[in-house]
Write an enzyme that holds these catalytic residues in place. Sequence first.
Site: not given
Length: 316
Positions: A47, A276
């Site tokens: 991110k 994830s």
Amino acid sequence: MGLPGIQSSSLDTIGGTPLVRLSRVVPDGAADVLVKVEGGNPTGSYKDRMALAMIEGAERRGALRPGQRVVEFTGGSTGSSLAFVCAVKEYPLSIVTSDAFAPEKLRTMRAFGADVTVVPSDGGQITPDLFVRMREEVDRVIEREGAFWTDQFHNVDALTGYAVLGREILQQAGGDGVAVDVFCAGVGTAGMFAGVSAALRESGGPVRAVALEPTSSPMLTAGKAGPHRVEGIATGIVPPLLTPGSYDEGRAIDEAEARRLALPLARQEGIFTGTSGALNVAGALHLAREIGAGHIVVTVAPDTGLKYLTGDLFID
């Protein structure tokens, strides 16, 4: 992003992460599985790429003024990355998050100086209504502070940041004469999935793009959302950045299977990543068995497992 040696800013250390071929968790007769290991970014997450692209895109357009407050609602990794970028660029930051997400992420945001509002969850579960309540708090910050909302679910600047990740994969795999057959990854905002898929397809090869989600929240595959504990994906909507042409199929992966894979990934492959990331690799292994030897499946380990040590992910 920068050349070896002294960097002019910590922002220049974003990207350039390794692409690793798995060797011990891939069954015989399966395709090779390559994992882009993103935990080496400054906050331990891919991110960082998106946060920098969104802030710099807003700066270029004049949408973000010097010293203006920035705001976003996030499960944690986006918030940590925005806190890092805004600290370096001297923007005050308000983050709206929840106790459904790893406490390490919330502490990271505060460590970088962000103002953090925590919205209570339903028993620690990630549910569609949680994101609605978080968004309502963002609206209050915008009205009160005149803040710039990065709006990660609609911000196309994210695609620019993640396209670099896709081009890195092409450069790294292509250096070994490898052609990518399948790319798969979980979908949250879908910025990473769409940005990487587009970059891989720019190479001219017939790359099959498979969007992953947990079976407990099969919005892409069954049209319905549900509670789950996979941070960063399956927010209860089909994200706007996931346009029809950006993927070939959706596939649901059992969350329990992904969680069971986290420890073997760490202990057998040295890939230390969160839920994830484990779900991404679980999906890649399914696809690798299907397409067989002589092919390549690529996925991403989005972040470091250091963000999940207070939970139960790495408990035997």
